[in-house]
Design a protein around this motif. Sequence first.
Motif, mmCIF file in Angstrom:
data_model
loop_
_atom_site.group_PDB
_atom_site.id
_atom_site.type_symbol
_atom_site.label_atom_id
_atom_site.label_comp_id
_atom_site.label_asym_id
_atom_site.label_seq_id
_atom_site.Cartn_x
_atom_site.Cartn_y
_atom_site.Cartn_z
ATOM 1 N N PHE A 23 6.519 -2.641 -1.780
ATOM 2 C CA PHE A 23 6.696 -3.980 -1.200
ATOM 3 C C PHE A 23 7.295 -3.844 0.201
ATOM 4 C CE2 PHE A 23 8.298 -8.487 -1.188
ATOM 5 C CZ PHE A 23 7.071 -9.072 -1.434
ATOM 6 N N GLY A 24 6.531 -3.129 1.041
ATOM 7 C CA GLY A 24 6.832 -3.091 2.465
ATOM 8 C C GLY A 24 6.069 -4.235 3.123
ATOM 9 N N SER A 26 3.112 -4.462 4.314
ATOM 10 C CA SER A 26 1.704 -4.649 3.930
ATOM 11 C C SER A 26 1.589 -5.503 2.679
ATOM 12 C CB SER A 26 1.016 -3.300 3.687
ATOM 13 O OG SER A 26 0.968 -2.559 4.875
ATOM 14 N N ASN A 27 2.307 -5.133 1.630
ATOM 15 C CA ASN A 27 2.182 -5.915 0.399
ATOM 16 C C ASN A 27 2.980 -7.213 0.461
ATOM 17 O OD1 ASN A 27 0.192 -4.683 -1.021
ATOM 18 N ND2 ASN A 27 1.541 -3.448 -2.322
ATOM 19 N N VAL A 47 5.791 -4.177 -7.283
ATOM 20 C CA VAL A 47 6.762 -3.188 -7.763
ATOM 21 C C VAL A 47 7.249 -2.386 -6.558
ATOM 22 C CG1 VAL A 47 7.163 -1.289 -9.375
ATOM 23 C CG2 VAL A 47 5.428 -3.022 -9.910
ATOM 24 N N TRP A 55 12.830 -2.030 5.467
ATOM 25 C CA TRP A 55 11.741 -1.505 6.310
ATOM 26 C C TRP A 55 12.325 -0.455 7.260
ATOM 27 C CZ3 TRP A 55 10.723 -2.789 11.750
ATOM 28 C CH2 TRP A 55 9.498 -2.278 12.216
ATOM 29 N N HIS A 56 12.055 0.801 7.009
ATOM 30 C CA HIS A 56 12.533 1.918 7.846
ATOM 31 C C HIS A 56 13.998 1.723 8.257
ATOM 32 C CE1 HIS A 56 8.425 3.167 7.813
ATOM 33 N NE2 HIS A 56 8.010 2.149 8.523
ATOM 34 N N MET A 59 15.971 3.954 10.689
ATOM 35 C CA MET A 59 15.657 3.957 12.128
ATOM 36 C C MET A 59 15.870 2.570 12.737
ATOM 37 S SD MET A 59 14.879 6.850 13.553
ATOM 38 C CE MET A 59 13.821 6.544 14.975
ATOM 39 N N VAL A 68 4.782 -3.974 18.527
ATOM 40 C CA VAL A 68 3.739 -5.001 18.513
ATOM 41 C C VAL A 68 4.363 -6.346 18.859
ATOM 42 C CG1 VAL A 68 2.092 -4.052 16.840
ATOM 43 C CG2 VAL A 68 4.046 -5.340 16.026
ATOM 44 N N THR A 131 12.292 -0.118 -8.977
ATOM 45 C CA THR A 131 11.319 0.303 -9.992
ATOM 46 C C THR A 131 10.220 1.114 -9.318
ATOM 47 O OG1 THR A 131 11.765 -1.760 -11.164
ATOM 48 C CG2 THR A 131 9.775 -0.562 -11.807
ATOM 49 N N ALA A 170 0.160 0.178 -1.570
ATOM 50 C CA ALA A 170 0.651 0.123 -0.180
ATOM 51 C C ALA A 170 1.975 0.865 -0.153
ATOM 52 C CB ALA A 170 0.810 -1.323 0.284
ATOM 53 N N GLY A 172 2.926 3.309 1.902
ATOM 54 C CA GLY A 172 3.475 3.659 3.210
ATOM 55 C C GLY A 172 3.313 5.107 3.609
ATOM 56 N N LEU A 173 4.251 5.527 4.441
ATOM 57 C CA LEU A 173 4.175 6.850 5.060
ATOM 58 C C LEU A 173 5.192 7.784 4.427
ATOM 59 C CD1 LEU A 173 4.201 5.513 8.744
ATOM 60 C CD2 LEU A 173 2.201 6.395 7.516
ATOM 61 N N LEU A 417 -0.438 0.622 10.635
ATOM 62 C CA LEU A 417 0.460 -0.153 11.508
ATOM 63 C C LEU A 417 0.566 -1.603 11.048
ATOM 64 C CD1 LEU A 417 -0.842 1.328 14.858
ATOM 65 C CD2 LEU A 417 1.159 2.037 13.539
ATOM 66 N N LEU A 418 1.341 -2.377 11.800
ATOM 67 C CA LEU A 418 1.548 -3.775 11.435
ATOM 68 C C LEU A 418 0.469 -4.694 12.003
ATOM 69 C CD1 LEU A 418 5.389 -4.037 12.095
ATOM 70 C CD2 LEU A 418 4.233 -3.825 9.901
ATOM 71 N N SER A 419 -0.226 -4.235 13.053
ATOM 72 C CA SER A 419 -1.098 -5.108 13.838
ATOM 73 C C SER A 419 -2.018 -5.978 12.989
ATOM 74 C CB SER A 419 -2.001 -4.284 14.747
ATOM 75 O OG SER A 419 -1.389 -3.127 15.160
HETATM 76 C C1 LIG Z 1 10.680 3.900 12.656
HETATM 77 C C2 LIG Z 1 9.336 3.276 12.572
HETATM 78 C C3 LIG Z 1 9.035 2.189 13.372
HETATM 79 C C4 LIG Z 1 7.785 1.589 13.302
HETATM 80 N N1 LIG Z 1 7.524 0.553 14.124
HETATM 81 C C5 LIG Z 1 6.312 0.006 14.101
HETATM 82 C C6 LIG Z 1 5.997 -1.064 14.993
HETATM 83 O O1 LIG Z 1 6.830 -1.509 15.789
HETATM 84 N N2 LIG Z 1 4.750 -1.597 14.942
HETATM 85 C C7 LIG Z 1 3.803 -1.132 14.067
HETATM 86 O O2 LIG Z 1 2.697 -1.657 14.053
HETATM 87 N N3 LIG Z 1 4.075 -0.116 13.217
HETATM 88 C C8 LIG Z 1 5.289 0.464 13.216
HETATM 89 N N4 LIG Z 1 5.556 1.505 12.376
HETATM 90 C C9 LIG Z 1 4.497 1.972 11.425
HETATM 91 C C10 LIG Z 1 4.760 1.561 9.948
HETATM 92 O O3 LIG Z 1 3.885 2.271 9.111
HETATM 93 C C11 LIG Z 1 4.573 0.084 9.683
HETATM 94 O O4 LIG Z 1 5.499 -0.582 10.452
HETATM 95 C C12 LIG Z 1 4.848 -0.403 8.249
HETATM 96 O O5 LIG Z 1 5.973 0.228 7.690
HETATM 97 C C13 LIG Z 1 3.669 -0.317 7.307
HETATM 98 O O6 LIG Z 1 4.010 -1.095 6.168
HETATM 99 P P1 LIG Z 1 3.641 -0.657 4.693
HETATM 100 O O7 LIG Z 1 4.081 -1.744 3.816
HETATM 101 O O8 LIG Z 1 2.220 -0.255 4.652
HETATM 102 O O9 LIG Z 1 4.477 0.683 4.429
HETATM 103 P P2 LIG Z 1 6.048 0.860 4.246
HETATM 104 O O10 LIG Z 1 6.794 0.008 5.178
HETATM 105 O O11 LIG Z 1 6.313 2.325 4.318
HETATM 106 O O12 LIG Z 1 6.334 0.351 2.770
HETATM 107 C C14 LIG Z 1 5.893 1.076 1.632
HETATM 108 C C15 LIG Z 1 6.811 0.720 0.480
HETATM 109 O O13 LIG Z 1 6.306 1.298 -0.726
HETATM 110 C C16 LIG Z 1 7.397 1.737 -1.510
HETATM 111 N N5 LIG Z 1 6.900 2.728 -2.457
HETATM 112 C C17 LIG Z 1 6.364 3.942 -2.167
HETATM 113 N N6 LIG Z 1 5.965 4.566 -3.299
HETATM 114 C C18 LIG Z 1 6.262 3.740 -4.328
HETATM 115 C C19 LIG Z 1 6.097 3.826 -5.752
HETATM 116 N N7 LIG Z 1 5.536 4.888 -6.340
HETATM 117 N N8 LIG Z 1 6.531 2.785 -6.515
HETATM 118 C C20 LIG Z 1 7.104 1.698 -5.953
HETATM 119 N N9 LIG Z 1 7.287 1.562 -4.600
HETATM 120 C C21 LIG Z 1 6.859 2.574 -3.810
HETATM 121 C C22 LIG Z 1 8.391 2.271 -0.476
HETATM 122 O O14 LIG Z 1 9.702 2.292 -0.987
HETATM 123 C C23 LIG Z 1 8.226 1.251 0.659
HETATM 124 O O15 LIG Z 1 9.144 0.203 0.586
HETATM 125 C C24 LIG Z 1 6.794 2.104 12.421
HETATM 126 C C25 LIG Z 1 7.086 3.209 11.623
HETATM 127 C C26 LIG Z 1 8.344 3.787 11.696
HETATM 128 C C27 LIG Z 1 8.622 4.986 10.846
#
Ligand SMILES: Cc1cc2nc3c(=O)[nH]c(=O)nc-3n(C[C@H](O)[C@H](O)[C@H](O)COP(=O)(O)OP(=O)(O)OC[C@H]3O[C@@H](n4cnc5c(N)ncnc54)[C@H](O)[C@@H]3O)c2cc1C
Length: 445
Positions: A23-24, A26-27, A47, A55-56, A59, A68, A131, A170, A172-173, A417-419
């Motif tokens: 639940f970053g 994206s979700n 979950v 969110w990160h 950092m 963005v 969880t 979703a 993440g990284l 990315l977030l875009s």
């Molecule tokens: C320091 C930093 C700054 C950034 N700034 C930007 C920006 O300004 N603009 C931009 O476009 N992008 C930016 N990014 C890129 C970044 O990938 C996106 O901002 C964003 O985090 C993507 O969202 P997401 O939900 O896909 O992934 P994430 O934010 O990584 O969220 C994934 C979530 O999944 C959870 N998770 C993982 N595995 C499991 C599991 N098995 N069960 C349950 N939960 C789980 C994690 O705990 C996490 O909360 C940045 C990245 C970093 C590292």
Amino acid sequence: MPHASDNDPAHADGIVDLVGVGFGPSNLALAIAAREMGAGRLATRFVERQDSFGWHRGMLLEDATMQVSYLKDLVTLRNPQSPFSFLAYLHAKQRLVDFINYGSVYPTRLEFHDYLEWAAARFAGTVDYGTEVVEIVPVREGDGPVEHLDIVCRGSAGERRLRTRNVVLATGLVPHLPDNVVLGPRVWHSRDLLTRVGSIDGSRPRRLAVIGAGQSAAEAVDFLHRRFPDAEVCAVFTRYGFSPADDSSFANRIFDPSAVDDFYTAPGPVKDMLLGYHANTNYSVVDADLIDGLYRRHYHERVAGQERLKFHNVSRVADVVDVGDHVELAVESLIDGTREVLAADAVVYATGYRSSDPLAMLGDDLAAACTRDDAGRLVFGRDYRIAAGALSDGRPLTAGLYVQGATEHTHGISSTLLSNVAVRSGEICASIGATAAVPVAALRR
Ligand SMILES: Cc1cc2nc3c(=O)[nH]c(=O)nc-3n(C[C@H](O)[C@H](O)[C@H](O)COP(=O)(O)OP(=O)(O)OC[C@H]3O[C@@H](n4cnc5c(N)ncnc54)[C@H](O)[C@@H]3O)c2cc1C
């Protein structure tokens, strides 16, 4: 505070239309898009392994700004009238006019995090925090196709399963480290910078090192140099110098929603060409203002004869050994091979991230049903659904496996990315909505 409507509906049989893993942003954007579907509203559950939304966090450096525009928030490009926009957040916080006077489309990461938390709080009843999803299992019922998946979750209350028609991964990284580097009390990845730095606060470190030449590396150098005014801060990287991120208007179009269509339909070699041309919008590059600031600070130190900021360019770390009260870092010049051993109080590896592997939590059976291309990469539909065939016993898999993030090879550079989170979430909801078996009238609150 959660509202009564914060609990998204479930079907009478307890099965949901989608479970979101992670639940970053994206979700979170997906949860909003699902809620905004109106009459076609989906039954959802999310979950998240962190104990609360984050969110990160490691950092969230003071002054670090978003890469963005605030208009690329969770919703605006999909639904400019959404009550979950960054502007709606500003209005709720009574800072709308102050933000206008702030005069930039790039909020600080701290403020954007506050926005994301504000939006996430309105889904408190829909997310299982603390969880972790450990496995996804196909559900075999009768002789028919596999229409449902069990999401195996592990939390403080033990293990339980959520049954769903679709899953949206979703996750993440994951931090990337060079081979043979082991994280420890004095060897950190930049992801953990703020959580680890407290361990050396008050110890008056003499030297700190940062490995890498991307945005996180430059931010870490800047942060450590300010935070520890007596310490030497060494930046070690293979480039000649920090290179600026291309955030010019034409190049920025590579992040447009329509660029996803172009990228998706382009032939493989053209995809590779585009990723190569535009890598410098995102990878191993640094915000130009930050580069200027670091250069000036370095120059002023040289004028004053008190150089604390050191650059070991065209260099690699040949060895890193934690000897207890410090780390010994062998820095090797790639020009002449000479080595210098630096004794550092801590080393930060700002060596980037990789997308987490979507197959990691699928069992062998499900993973084998997923189609791959000639290079072994997952094949995705335009709707971010993994193309899947039959399971090992020949049953077709009709339950949907969707991925947000690890689709750069099919959907382009904005994937991680977030875009594009707002538009992408709408597309995934539309895809799931088109195949949802039970009409919304049958949902229970
Ligand atoms: C320091 C930093 C700054 C950034 N700034 C930007 C920006 O300004 N603009 C931009 O476009 N992008 C930016 N990014 C890129 C970044 O990938 C996106 O901002 C964003 O985090 C993507 O969202 P997401 O939900 O896909 O992934 P994430 O934010 O990584 O969220 C994934 C979530 O999944 C959870 N998770 C993982 N595995 C499991 C599991 N098995 N069960 C349950 N939960 C789980 C994690 O705990 C996490 O909360 C940045 C990245 C970093 C590292």
